[in-house]
Design a protein around this motif. Structure first.
Motif, PDB file in Angstrom:
ATOM      1  N   VAL A  26       0.379  -5.993 -40.723  1.00 16.98           N
ATOM      2  CA  VAL A  26       1.113  -7.089 -40.092  1.00 16.98           C
ATOM      3  C   VAL A  26       0.568  -8.393 -40.665  1.00 16.98           C
ATOM      4  CG1 VAL A  26       1.541  -8.295 -37.924  1.00 16.98           C
ATOM      5  CG2 VAL A  26       1.530  -5.795 -37.980  1.00 16.98           C
ATOM      6  N   GLU A  27       1.481  -9.261 -41.128  1.00 19.61           N
ATOM      7  CA  GLU A  27       1.063 -10.553 -41.665  1.00 19.61           C
ATOM      8  C   GLU A  27       1.217 -11.662 -40.631  1.00 19.61           C
ATOM      9  OE1 GLU A  27       3.374 -10.768 -45.247  1.00 19.61           O
ATOM     10  OE2 GLU A  27       2.124  -9.275 -46.237  1.00 19.61           O
ATOM     11  N   THR A  28       2.376 -11.744 -39.959  1.00 18.76           N
ATOM     12  CA  THR A  28       2.580 -12.772 -38.941  1.00 18.76           C
ATOM     13  C   THR A  28       3.435 -12.217 -37.806  1.00 18.76           C
ATOM     14  OG1 THR A  28       4.580 -13.656 -39.976  1.00 18.76           O
ATOM     15  CG2 THR A  28       2.505 -14.679 -40.613  1.00 18.76           C
ATOM     16  N   VAL A  29       3.183 -12.698 -36.604  1.00 20.14           N
ATOM     17  CA  VAL A  29       4.030 -12.418 -35.441  1.00 20.14           C
ATOM     18  C   VAL A  29       4.201 -13.746 -34.710  1.00 20.14           C
ATOM     19  CG1 VAL A  29       4.340 -11.074 -33.325  1.00 20.14           C
ATOM     20  CG2 VAL A  29       2.988 -10.124 -35.196  1.00 20.14           C
ATOM     21  N   GLN A  30       5.468 -14.135 -34.491  1.00 25.59           N
ATOM     22  CA  GLN A  30       5.736 -15.399 -33.823  1.00 25.59           C
ATOM     23  C   GLN A  30       6.857 -15.219 -32.813  1.00 25.59           C
ATOM     24  OE1 GLN A  30       6.750 -17.721 -37.307  1.00 25.59           O
ATOM     25  NE2 GLN A  30       4.693 -18.592 -37.395  1.00 25.59           N
ATOM     26  N   PRO A  31       6.811 -15.972 -31.715  1.00 25.98           N
ATOM     27  CA  PRO A  31       7.925 -15.906 -30.759  1.00 25.98           C
ATOM     28  C   PRO A  31       9.163 -16.578 -31.348  1.00 25.98           C
ATOM     29  CG  PRO A  31       6.318 -17.547 -30.070  1.00 25.98           C
ATOM     30  CD  PRO A  31       5.751 -16.879 -31.280  1.00 25.98           C
ATOM     31  N   LEU A  32      10.327 -16.053 -31.002  1.00 27.89           N
ATOM     32  CA  LEU A  32      11.597 -16.677 -31.369  1.00 27.89           C
ATOM     33  C   LEU A  32      12.044 -17.551 -30.202  1.00 27.89           C
ATOM     34  CD1 LEU A  32      13.622 -13.777 -33.029  1.00 27.89           C
ATOM     35  CD2 LEU A  32      12.929 -15.912 -34.104  1.00 27.89           C
ATOM     36  N   VAL A  33      12.637 -18.678 -30.506  1.00 30.57           N
ATOM     37  CA  VAL A  33      13.150 -19.571 -29.475  1.00 30.57           C
ATOM     38  C   VAL A  33      14.444 -18.967 -28.933  1.00 30.57           C
ATOM     39  CG1 VAL A  33      13.966 -21.906 -28.982  1.00 30.57           C
ATOM     40  CG2 VAL A  33      12.104 -21.545 -30.636  1.00 30.57           C
TER      41      VAL A  33
END
Length: 186
Positions: A82-89
């Motif tokens: 896993v490189e990045t995990v971000q919340p979606l708006v």
């Protein structure tokens, strides 16, 4: 296929905007009922929309990681990173009215294609849209092969450029639910 047209998914229960050159894989081979799969006309790129059972035992960022690792297990990946995990708006999603939380994950998996021994790193971008009122996790996956797999990009084939992360984001944000009966009786 027109790039700006909403394409019906799951028998019209959903629709989404697909990128140019998308081919419905179900026209080529059987696809599970809980999936819609599209491949690029020229590259090895693919897009998958899956209706999955809600994994209520994982929350937030861990839910996105869970599904990424699950896909790696199904594909018998030799390595998963896993490189990045971000919340979606949520306000940016057509599904904002029924999506409780949404995540976007980017990572790599080392997988061998069918009938091949050599495993290569494939970049995956996944969007997880959680719909707990329907007991469903909606997983959208954009598979990007390594650059050396794009040898078919000769000048005559460049009329349909490779898909971008922007194309994937348009698919994710345009995904619209038309018929909640697809989830069965609630």
């Amino acid at each position: 296929m027109e790039p700006t047209r909403d394409y019906p998914l799951f028998g019209g229960a959903f629709s989404a905007t697909l990128p140019p050159g998308a081919i419905d894989v179900s026209d080529l081979r059987p696809v599970p009922d809980n999936q819609e799969v599209f491949c690029h006309r020229v590259t090895d790129q693919s897009l998958i929309v899956e209706l999955l059972e809600l994994q209520a035992h994982v929350q937030g960022e861990e839910a996105a990681r869970y599904h990424f690792e699950d896909v790696g297990g199904v594909q018998e990946a030799r390595a998963v990173q896993v490189e990045t995990v971000q919340p979606l708006v949520l306000e940016n999603l057509a599904l904002r009215g029924c999506c409780q939380e949404a995540w976007i994950l980017s990572g790599q998996q080392q997988v061998a294609k069918e009938n091949h021994q050599v495993a290569k790193y494939v970049t995956l971008h996944q969007a997880l849209l959680r719909l707990p009122q329907y007991q469903t996790d909606l997983l959208l996956t954009f598979n990007q092969p390594p650059p050396e797999n794009r040898s078919s990009l000769s000048p005559e084939n460049l009329s349909i450029p490779p898909w971008s992360l922007g194309n994937f984001e348009q698919l994710v944000t345009s995904l619209t639910l038309h018929d909640p009966n697809i989830f069965g009786p609630q």
